[in-house]
Design a protein around this motif. Structure first.
Motif, PDB file in Angstrom:
ATOM      1  N   ARG A 156      -0.947 -39.431 -14.486  1.00  0.00           N
ATOM      2  CA  ARG A 156      -1.104 -38.772 -15.726  1.00  0.00           C
ATOM      3  C   ARG A 156      -1.999 -36.786 -15.824  1.00  0.00           C
ATOM      4  O   ARG A 156      -1.376 -35.991 -16.422  1.00  0.00           O
ATOM      5  N   LEU A 178      -0.072 -33.410 -16.319  1.00  0.00           N
ATOM      6  CA  LEU A 178      -0.917 -31.982 -16.859  1.00  0.00           C
ATOM      7  C   LEU A 178      -1.448 -31.064 -16.405  1.00  0.00           C
ATOM      8  O   LEU A 178      -0.918 -29.910 -17.207  1.00  0.00           O
ATOM      9  N   ARG A 192       8.447 -30.532 -22.158  1.00  0.00           N
ATOM     10  CA  ARG A 192       9.231 -31.588 -22.593  1.00  0.00           C
ATOM     11  C   ARG A 192       9.364 -32.637 -21.268  1.00  0.00           C
ATOM     12  O   ARG A 192       9.144 -33.618 -21.116  1.00  0.00           O
ATOM     13  N   LEU A 213       4.864 -33.087 -20.223  1.00  0.00           N
ATOM     14  CA  LEU A 213       4.671 -34.395 -21.873  1.00  0.00           C
ATOM     15  C   LEU A 213       5.162 -35.120 -22.497  1.00  0.00           C
ATOM     16  O   LEU A 213       4.851 -35.816 -23.438  1.00  0.00           O
ATOM     17  N   GLU A 247       6.227 -36.595 -25.807  1.00  0.00           N
ATOM     18  CA  GLU A 247       6.677 -36.229 -26.777  1.00  0.00           C
ATOM     19  C   GLU A 247       5.410 -35.454 -27.294  1.00  0.00           C
ATOM     20  O   GLU A 247       5.524 -34.598 -28.305  1.00  0.00           O
ATOM     21  N   GLU A 248       4.481 -35.844 -26.739  1.00  0.00           N
ATOM     22  CA  GLU A 248       3.059 -34.830 -26.732  1.00  0.00           C
ATOM     23  C   GLU A 248       3.379 -33.211 -27.397  1.00  0.00           C
ATOM     24  O   GLU A 248       2.414 -32.017 -27.354  1.00  0.00           O
ATOM     25  N   ASP A 280       5.355 -31.579 -28.444  1.00  0.00           N
ATOM     26  CA  ASP A 280       5.850 -30.618 -29.592  1.00  0.00           C
ATOM     27  C   ASP A 280       4.110 -29.999 -30.580  1.00  0.00           C
ATOM     28  O   ASP A 280       4.104 -29.612 -30.977  1.00  0.00           O
ATOM     29  N   GLU A 281       2.909 -31.294 -30.048  1.00  0.00           N
ATOM     30  CA  GLU A 281       1.656 -30.909 -31.127  1.00  0.00           C
ATOM     31  C   GLU A 281       1.299 -29.374 -30.373  1.00  0.00           C
ATOM     32  O   GLU A 281       0.735 -29.053 -30.875  1.00  0.00           O
ATOM     33  N   VAL A 282       1.085 -29.623 -28.678  1.00  0.00           N
ATOM     34  CA  VAL A 282       1.218 -28.589 -27.884  1.00  0.00           C
ATOM     35  C   VAL A 282       1.880 -27.573 -28.727  1.00  0.00           C
ATOM     36  O   VAL A 282       0.747 -26.575 -28.782  1.00  0.00           O
ATOM     37  N   ILE A 314      -3.410 -28.140 -23.773  1.00  0.00           N
ATOM     38  CA  ILE A 314      -3.090 -28.639 -22.593  1.00  0.00           C
ATOM     39  C   ILE A 314      -4.455 -28.960 -21.272  1.00  0.00           C
ATOM     40  O   ILE A 314      -4.867 -30.151 -21.434  1.00  0.00           O
ATOM     41  N   GLN A 325      -6.588 -31.000 -23.440  1.00  0.00           N
ATOM     42  CA  GLN A 325      -6.511 -32.517 -23.469  1.00  0.00           C
ATOM     43  C   GLN A 325      -6.915 -32.972 -21.698  1.00  0.00           C
ATOM     44  O   GLN A 325      -7.004 -34.492 -21.684  1.00  0.00           O
ATOM     45  N   TRP A 335      -8.632 -36.622 -21.535  1.00  0.00           N
ATOM     46  CA  TRP A 335      -9.243 -37.946 -20.288  1.00  0.00           C
ATOM     47  C   TRP A 335      -9.979 -37.804 -19.574  1.00  0.00           C
ATOM     48  O   TRP A 335     -10.642 -38.935 -19.700  1.00  0.00           O
TER      49      TRP A 335
END
Lengths: 301, 301, 301, 301, 301
Positions: free
Chosen positions: D110, D114, D136, D139, D141-142, D144-146, D156, D159, D163
């Protein structure tokens, strides 16, 4: 330090206060005299077959300009470094005060006194002036103990460190917070050590000497090299060139040791007052000293 | 290191001590001789159709000035870096002493001894001199153990580190305080490593060689280029230009390795004494050594 | 790296080892040839009305000197930065060894092996040489695992980090001490990353190209500009100026990539041996390797 | 970025790829044209009493060289600073990965994702290119949020920070280790903030303008000043001088904004791939991307 | 600050906005007038035997160029340092916000308000403008308390520090996390102290004065030195040289104090808005301010 308000470019051409002219007045007059001698003797020494031409002086002048530029940036670097240390002193004082207020507010005035004593003592140490009065104001009777030492400023820092150790010993501070505050006391050490380094270690004497001499001899011989070409204009051009070189040489010398009281030295008095205003305002004191302002000749000491 | 009191600009023109003149006296005389040869042979070699003009020398002279300026700032940078390391040594010693006094005052004298042994040992390592006497003064019998090592200074630091580890093992120090003090021991490592770097790695030899040679050849040929224009004034101007270039070349060479005993080297003796005064004063010792002062020729070693 | 003992200034004028002469010998001969051509053709091409004067070359020469000075300080800066990284490597290795000895003395030999493997691996990575033998000496069978990786040096650092994590997991180290030691492992990362940056990123190619070309064309045309004034003296002056410019160009190029085996490159072999001596002496090993000394041509690799 | 293998000095004189010639070809031709005009009009405008001599151009040329040298070192400094930030990014990524592997190995993939997303996102932000695909990949699906954010790179980093905070909240990390890892996340902030600063703040526009104009006017007038002395040789010398000055001006301009895709810009693609190789190798991944190599024109993007 | 899109090199030659021309228009006209006077009086003052030649001006011009280069790099260094401080402010704000979100998310909006108040207050302090409106927006009633202080910016930092101390006192933060966050508050202190240092301490007045005067006198006398050689071309060359020197002098002066509203000053408004966008986006606010864009004259304040 000269702090002039912005003025029109035209007025500034004739500024006297803050220029280095007062320091080189006499030497420029000598150069003028040399120019006049060169004009009057021109015919006579041309008959002797002695002549100086501009070409070697041009080579020499550019070389001296390169070396003068080097010395200038070295001396200016010392000035900037000194200013940086005093800026860091303000930052460290604010930080320590802030931490004292956050962690043990009851002791904040004691910390303020020690920090101010440190700042004033450093100023007096650097200017070789008498710290008695200022230290008594902040430390009371303790001042006599401090003044007996050879490094009073370092001794004041030691007091601060021992106040902190005391807090830890009494259990008011965890080791973490002790370490954190001690790291900020280290900043004071850095400032003290850095200023002592600048004050005790000039640029190697031979540099100044070398440039002082070459600039001098250059300015003295220059009129004789200019006169065959320029004739009556010799004094104007010769004094102009001498002004440029002598000014930079003099300015570099002044900036080399920035802790004194000369025109271009650092305004340590004003900086100490500024630290005092900042720290006491953080304690919410009401009767703060006035903000220092330059005098009528734009000087701030 | 020459530490001269401020003197009048006029008197300074004729200073001998602290100038690089003693080192280049012979080479300037050679240049003078060349100038005289150039004057006497002028007629003869003009008939041969051989002539040197100033223009190519002017180009070369300015180029050499630029390169000499570069080498000067490199060598001066080394000198400043060396001075900075010794300034940091003083700061680190004071900080470790301050922490020892704050955390375990009973051990402060042991820390003082190790810090002074470190400083003196570093001085002797950099000057390739005999550390025996100084180390015995501070370490007693332990000194012999230290002196057997190839890196005695590093070995002394190791002793300090092991004293600290011992304190932690016995539970006198929390891990936090151990880490904090160890970070300050790291400052000693930085100083040691930095000084060793400067001492073991000169500026690439080819730089010095290149400038040494070009300055030399330039000064030797210069009189022949000046003589057609300046005639009887050749020696004056030629020696003047040679003085400027040779001085800077010589000065750069001296500053390159700043740990020796030459005129412009760092006063490591005085610095060690200064560290001793500072540390012992923090322990409230009464019989401190005298503050080092320059001798009658303004030298401080 | 050339490490020459101090020698008399006069002897140094004729030094061959350590000078850049071997690298530019051929190009200086070309320049000499051009000068001779210029002398022989002088009469012929003056009748064509083609003439080169020195004035534009003087302008060009000074400009090239300024730009060459810039490139030199950039390339020299890289050399110094590389040396600094290796100095920091020594400091970080000593510090980690010191901490290992203080905190878990039983593991000190393992730490020594990993630190030495790291240093040798970095050397081989920078010189694109074969690390097999050195790594086997320190890591034994583990070496094969390391050598399979694309970044073996980074992988060794990872082993060190995992040894440390293991200690923490087993409860031998508090989190504080873990953090403190890991910060020192970070110093190794800084050294590794910094050296890789220098090695993978030259000064933009266009700089070197630009100066290479202008210096070249300048030196080729120069004799034709000098010959109308200097006549028979052209070869002397022309080769002298070409020597100055070509040497600096060549030297800058050598210093740009300081990790190789050329005359002015860093003595990485000696530095690795030095780290080995230091670390093993801290473990009280008796049979240390010899201190590296320059060979008969003053070279240290 | 042009990465050329070492080639013989002679071949390098005629290199085309990697030189700035393609960018100033047209302007050099203009200069050539001016030289020809100067030659043809020489007789005519000498009768008008209009003449330009080289002396003022020499003064101007040297001044422009000094100022151009200044601008060059400023722009090159930006290039170096940018490279340093990307070097630090690699170091920070390795360190965070190392810590993740040491402290909570299960989460290492993870963290890798990132960190890689951060690096690629920074590259796309600096080049104003589309980050969608790369984000993509790391990350899912995440991404799109970013991508909805104005500062995706900073998001990022947030994020990663969350974590870490999560680990602490769940009790997997002590506060000490949290602080230690967060300090390394700060390194990412430094890189991000530094790169944004370089990208958003060019050298004051007036500098570039001033030099652009003076270099231009200088090169345009130069042939008319050279022609009285050099006659038929004017084009050669004039184009040579113009080449030196225009090249440096153009090169400085390219280096000023080092994040683009031009010849002398930083190879951000290769650097991102390199970070990927390093991080995934530390996770013992087997199918690493290929090491980036320059293309047939020696370019690396 | 002028932010111009890239434009073709040819169009850029005639750019008006962003050049320093508006500031030196009048002085260039004076120089033009001098040139015309020189042309008309040439015959007359040649009969007086007064003549100025270019050679001494060449020497002087190169020297002034060296010194101007020095002053330029000093003033530009201040500009860069100021920009660096504002870059660090953004980094410190993001970090503190990140930590607040990670450690006590409920308080994040309060932290945001204090950070934004700090940034806007710093801007107003540096520009001597009225902070009332901005502070009320972020601090509400508290603003009046802040505005009564002599150092409002420092006072806002103190509020942040006291919020943090409060958290610790209530047991929401361990000492470790307190120390970690306080270290980041120290970054704000560094920015504040650094900006105050730049704003309160100009380059020594004598430097500016010296160059201002020599550049002036040089440009005034230059036409008389050029006219014997160039005759009708004097105005062109003289205005060209004067443009180069006056522009650099003026530009250096503007960059010296980079916090104002002049063309080449820092866009503090845009930077504050940028900090606001960043911090509020991290809180997931939706209605962010617009990204600042240069106006039609490419200016960003």
């Amino acid at each position: 330090m000269i702090i002039r308000p912005e003025s029109h470019w035209f007025i500034r051409l004739f500024a006297w206060h803050g220029s280095v002219l007062p320091g080189i007045w006499f030497r420029l007059s000598l150069n003028l005299l040399m120019s006049l001698i060169a004009i009057f003797c021109l015919d006579w020494y041309e008959t002797l077959g002695i002549k100086l031409t501009l070409a070697p002086f041009s080579l020499l002048g550019v070389s001296i300009a390169v070396f003068l530029g080097f010395r200038n940036s070295v001396c200016f670097g010392r000035f900037i470094e000194a200013r940086m240390f005093w800026g860091n002193l303000l930052i460290a004082c604010r930080t320590l005060q802030r931490l004292a207020l956050a962690i043990s507010p009851a002791d904040a005035p004691r910390v303020t006194s020690l920090l101010l004593a440190f700042s004033y003592s450093l100023k007096h140490q650097l200017r070789h002036s008498d710290a008695r009065e200022d230290l008594r104001r902040y430390l009371g009777e303790e001042a006599d103990e401090v003044l007996k030492r050879r490094s009073p400023t370092n001794f004041i820092e030691l007091q601060l460190s021992q106040w902190l150790a005391d807090q830890r010993r009494r259990g008011n501070l965890s080791d973490i917070l002790y370490m954190h505050m001690d790291s900020n006391i280290n900043q004071l050490s850095q400032v003290l050590g850095g200023c002592e380094r600048l004050a005790s270690m000039p640029v190697p004497f031979a540099y100044g000497l070398l440039l002082h001499r070459t600039v001098y001899l250059f300015c003295t011989l220059l009129p004789f090299a200019l006169v065959p070409d320029l004739h009556y204009m010799t004094p104007l051009v010769s004094v102009f060139i001498a002004y440029t070189f002598l000014s930079l040489d003099t300015l570099a010398e002044e900036l080399e040791m920035p802790f004194g009281l000369a025109t271009n030295h650092l305004p340590l008095d004003a900086m100490c007052t500024n630290i005092e205003i900042n720290l006491r305002e953080m304690n919410l004191d009401e009767d703060l000293p006035d903000t220092p302002r330059p005098d009528s000749r734009y000087r701030l000491t």
